[in-house]
Write a protein that holds these residues in place. Structure first.
Motif, PDB file in Angstrom:
ATOM      1  N   MET A 165       0.846  -1.171   0.000  1.00 30.07           N
ATOM      2  CA  MET A 165       0.000   0.000   0.000  1.00 30.07           C
ATOM      3  C   MET A 165       0.893   1.237   0.000  1.00 30.07           C
ATOM      4  O   MET A 165       1.871   1.301   0.737  1.00 30.07           O
ATOM      5  N   THR A 166       0.529   2.202  -0.800  1.00 32.55           N
ATOM      6  CA  THR A 166       1.299   3.445  -0.845  1.00 32.55           C
ATOM      7  C   THR A 166       0.784   4.414   0.222  1.00 32.55           C
ATOM      8  O   THR A 166      -0.306   4.240   0.765  1.00 32.55           O
ATOM      9  N   ILE A 167       1.571   5.433   0.486  1.00 33.21           N
ATOM     10  CA  ILE A 167       1.173   6.444   1.469  1.00 33.21           C
ATOM     11  C   ILE A 167      -0.062   7.184   0.965  1.00 33.21           C
ATOM     12  O   ILE A 167      -0.965   7.507   1.740  1.00 33.21           O
ATOM     13  N   ARG A 168      -0.137   7.415  -0.338  1.00 37.55           N
ATOM     14  CA  ARG A 168      -1.304   8.098  -0.907  1.00 37.55           C
ATOM     15  C   ARG A 168      -2.571   7.264  -0.717  1.00 37.55           C
ATOM     16  O   ARG A 168      -3.631   7.787  -0.362  1.00 37.55           O
ATOM     17  N   GLU A 169      -2.487   5.956  -0.931  1.00 31.74           N
ATOM     18  CA  GLU A 169      -3.644   5.077  -0.725  1.00 31.74           C
ATOM     19  C   GLU A 169      -4.050   5.046   0.741  1.00 31.74           C
ATOM     20  O   GLU A 169      -5.233   5.013   1.068  1.00 31.74           O
ATOM     21  N   TYR A 170      -3.052   5.052   1.624  1.00 34.78           N
ATOM     22  CA  TYR A 170      -3.310   5.091   3.058  1.00 34.78           C
ATOM     23  C   TYR A 170      -4.067   6.369   3.432  1.00 34.78           C
ATOM     24  O   TYR A 170      -5.055   6.325   4.172  1.00 34.78           O
ATOM     25  N   CYS A 171      -3.617   7.511   2.916  1.00 32.27           N
ATOM     26  CA  CYS A 171      -4.292   8.787   3.189  1.00 32.27           C
ATOM     27  C   CYS A 171      -5.717   8.776   2.658  1.00 32.27           C
ATOM     28  O   CYS A 171      -6.646   9.242   3.327  1.00 32.27           O
ATOM     29  N   ALA A 172      -5.898   8.251   1.458  1.00 34.51           N
ATOM     30  CA  ALA A 172      -7.231   8.211   0.858  1.00 34.51           C
ATOM     31  C   ALA A 172      -8.164   7.319   1.671  1.00 34.51           C
ATOM     32  O   ALA A 172      -9.329   7.672   1.899  1.00 34.51           O
ATOM     33  N   ALA A 173      -7.681   6.183   2.140  1.00 35.52           N
ATOM     34  CA  ALA A 173      -8.523   5.281   2.931  1.00 35.52           C
ATOM     35  C   ALA A 173      -8.908   5.914   4.262  1.00 35.52           C
ATOM     36  O   ALA A 173     -10.069   5.837   4.682  1.00 35.52           O
ATOM     37  N   ARG A 174      -7.962   6.543   4.918  1.00 34.84           N
ATOM     38  CA  ARG A 174      -8.264   7.204   6.192  1.00 34.84           C
ATOM     39  C   ARG A 174      -9.212   8.375   5.986  1.00 34.84           C
ATOM     40  O   ARG A 174     -10.112   8.604   6.787  1.00 34.84           O
ATOM     41  N   ALA A 175      -9.016   9.132   4.905  1.00 33.57           N
ATOM     42  CA  ALA A 175      -9.896  10.269   4.621  1.00 33.57           C
ATOM     43  C   ALA A 175     -11.320   9.796   4.337  1.00 33.57           C
ATOM     44  O   ALA A 175     -12.290  10.434   4.745  1.00 33.57           O
ATOM     45  N   ARG A 176     -11.451   8.657   3.639  1.00 31.75           N
ATOM     46  CA  ARG A 176     -12.793   8.121   3.377  1.00 31.75           C
ATOM     47  C   ARG A 176     -13.477   7.706   4.670  1.00 31.75           C
ATOM     48  O   ARG A 176     -14.679   7.901   4.824  1.00 31.75           O
ATOM     49  N   SER A 177     -12.737   7.135   5.609  1.00 33.98           N
ATOM     50  CA  SER A 177     -13.358   6.737   6.872  1.00 33.98           C
ATOM     51  C   SER A 177     -13.797   7.968   7.674  1.00 33.98           C
ATOM     52  O   SER A 177     -14.862   7.951   8.293  1.00 33.98           O
ATOM     53  N   VAL A 178     -13.013   9.033   7.642  1.00 35.96           N
ATOM     54  CA  VAL A 178     -13.420  10.279   8.305  1.00 35.96           C
ATOM     55  C   VAL A 178     -14.652  10.852   7.615  1.00 35.96           C
ATOM     56  O   VAL A 178     -15.580  11.341   8.273  1.00 35.96           O
ATOM     57  N   ARG A 179     -14.704  10.765   6.298  1.00 34.34           N
ATOM     58  CA  ARG A 179     -15.853  11.271   5.559  1.00 34.34           C
ATOM     59  C   ARG A 179     -17.115  10.493   5.909  1.00 34.34           C
ATOM     60  O   ARG A 179     -18.195  11.075   6.030  1.00 34.34           O
ATOM     61  N   THR A 186       2.966  15.572  -4.037  1.00 32.35           N
ATOM     62  CA  THR A 186       3.752  14.402  -4.443  1.00 32.35           C
ATOM     63  C   THR A 186       4.670  13.900  -3.347  1.00 32.35           C
ATOM     64  O   THR A 186       5.116  12.766  -3.401  1.00 32.35           O
ATOM     65  N   THR A 187       4.958  14.743  -2.353  1.00 29.55           N
ATOM     66  CA  THR A 187       5.865  14.346  -1.286  1.00 29.55           C
ATOM     67  C   THR A 187       5.290  14.735   0.076  1.00 29.55           C
ATOM     68  O   THR A 187       4.424  15.604   0.170  1.00 29.55           O
ATOM     69  N   CYS A 188       5.815  14.094   1.106  1.00 34.49           N
ATOM     70  CA  CYS A 188       5.451  14.432   2.476  1.00 34.49           C
ATOM     71  C   CYS A 188       6.037  15.805   2.808  1.00 34.49           C
ATOM     72  O   CYS A 188       7.194  16.075   2.485  1.00 34.49           O
ATOM     73  N   PRO A 189       5.271  16.684   3.441  1.00 32.86           N
ATOM     74  CA  PRO A 189       5.826  18.002   3.771  1.00 32.86           C
ATOM     75  C   PRO A 189       6.910  17.949   4.844  1.00 32.86           C
ATOM     76  O   PRO A 189       7.709  18.865   4.958  1.00 32.86           O
ATOM     77  N   GLY A 190       6.973  16.875   5.612  1.00 35.67           N
ATOM     78  CA  GLY A 190       7.971  16.791   6.684  1.00 35.67           C
ATOM     79  C   GLY A 190       9.281  16.176   6.245  1.00 35.67           C
ATOM     80  O   GLY A 190      10.349  16.768   6.383  1.00 35.67           O
ATOM     81  N   CYS A 191       9.208  14.953   5.694  1.00 35.47           N
ATOM     82  CA  CYS A 191      10.447  14.237   5.373  1.00 35.47           C
ATOM     83  C   CYS A 191      10.741  14.179   3.874  1.00 35.47           C
ATOM     84  O   CYS A 191      11.828  13.797   3.479  1.00 35.47           O
ATOM     85  N   GLY A 192       9.783  14.533   3.038  1.00 37.67           N
ATOM     86  CA  GLY A 192      10.006  14.565   1.602  1.00 37.67           C
ATOM     87  C   GLY A 192       9.888  13.222   0.910  1.00 37.67           C
ATOM     88  O   GLY A 192      10.242  13.092  -0.257  1.00 37.67           O
ATOM     89  N   VAL A 193       9.366  12.189   1.594  1.00 36.18           N
ATOM     90  CA  VAL A 193       9.210  10.882   0.971  1.00 36.18           C
ATOM     91  C   VAL A 193       8.123  10.967  -0.101  1.00 36.18           C
ATOM     92  O   VAL A 193       7.140  11.693   0.035  1.00 36.18           O
ATOM     93  N   ASN A 194       8.322  10.252  -1.187  1.00 38.14           N
ATOM     94  CA  ASN A 194       7.356  10.216  -2.275  1.00 38.14           C
ATOM     95  C   ASN A 194       6.095   9.509  -1.790  1.00 38.14           C
ATOM     96  O   ASN A 194       6.157   8.437  -1.190  1.00 38.14           O
ATOM     97  N   LEU A 195       4.922  10.080  -2.047  1.00 38.72           N
ATOM     98  CA  LEU A 195       3.669   9.517  -1.577  1.00 38.72           C
ATOM     99  C   LEU A 195       3.256   8.253  -2.323  1.00 38.72           C
ATOM    100  O   LEU A 195       2.395   7.513  -1.861  1.00 38.72           O
ATOM    101  N   ASP A 196       3.856   7.996  -3.478  1.00 35.03           N
ATOM    102  CA  ASP A 196       3.532   6.802  -4.246  1.00 35.03           C
ATOM    103  C   ASP A 196       4.489   5.651  -3.936  1.00 35.03           C
ATOM    104  O   ASP A 196       4.473   4.622  -4.609  1.00 35.03           O
ATOM    105  N   GLU A 197       5.311   5.804  -2.916  1.00 32.78           N
ATOM    106  CA  GLU A 197       6.249   4.774  -2.515  1.00 32.78           C
ATOM    107  C   GLU A 197       5.521   3.717  -1.663  1.00 32.78           C
ATOM    108  O   GLU A 197       4.684   4.043  -0.826  1.00 32.78           O
TER     109      GLU A 197
END
Length: 106
Positions: A1-15, A89-100
């Motif tokens: 799972m990518t970080i972007r997919e993780y964010c999308a899944a968590r955002a959907r649960s909050v929604r 495209t990247t994390c604002p803190g550490c700069g990791v690519n969100l599609d990693e």
């Protein structure tokens, strides 16, 4: 799972939680006449529900964290729900690519 997919899944649960609270808000607005007969002002209930929706949405989105540096990915999660802003495209803190691909805790 990518970080972007993780964010999308968590955002959907909050929604989903926010939608339930929105239904409570609409019901409290629509039963105004019933509450008026009981001399209870339903606008207080509707206002409290609206404020609660705002608090839950912001708190839920703020708790979405980068798995590497624990920086809040709130802006990225909001972008996943409403793609009006350019995607990050990247994390604002550490700069990791969100599609990693990353191992996320369950």
């Amino acid at each position: 799972m990518t970080i972007r997919e993780y964010c999308a899944a968590r955002a959907r649960s909050v929604r989903k939680v926010t939608i339930i609270l929105g239904v409570i808000f609409l019901v409290s607005c629509s039963v105004y006449t019933t509450f008026a007969k009981l001399q209870i002002n339903s606008w207080y209930i509707a206002g409290a529900a609206g404020l609660f929706i705002f608090i839950v949405m912001n708190a839920g989105m703020t708790r979405i964290r980068c798995p590497r540096c624990s920086t809040s990915l709130r802006r990225i999660a909001f972008n996943e729900l409403s793609p009006l802003l350019p995607p990050a495209t990247t994390c604002p803190g550490c700069g990791v690519n969100l599609d990693e691909q990353v191992e996320l805790p369950v």
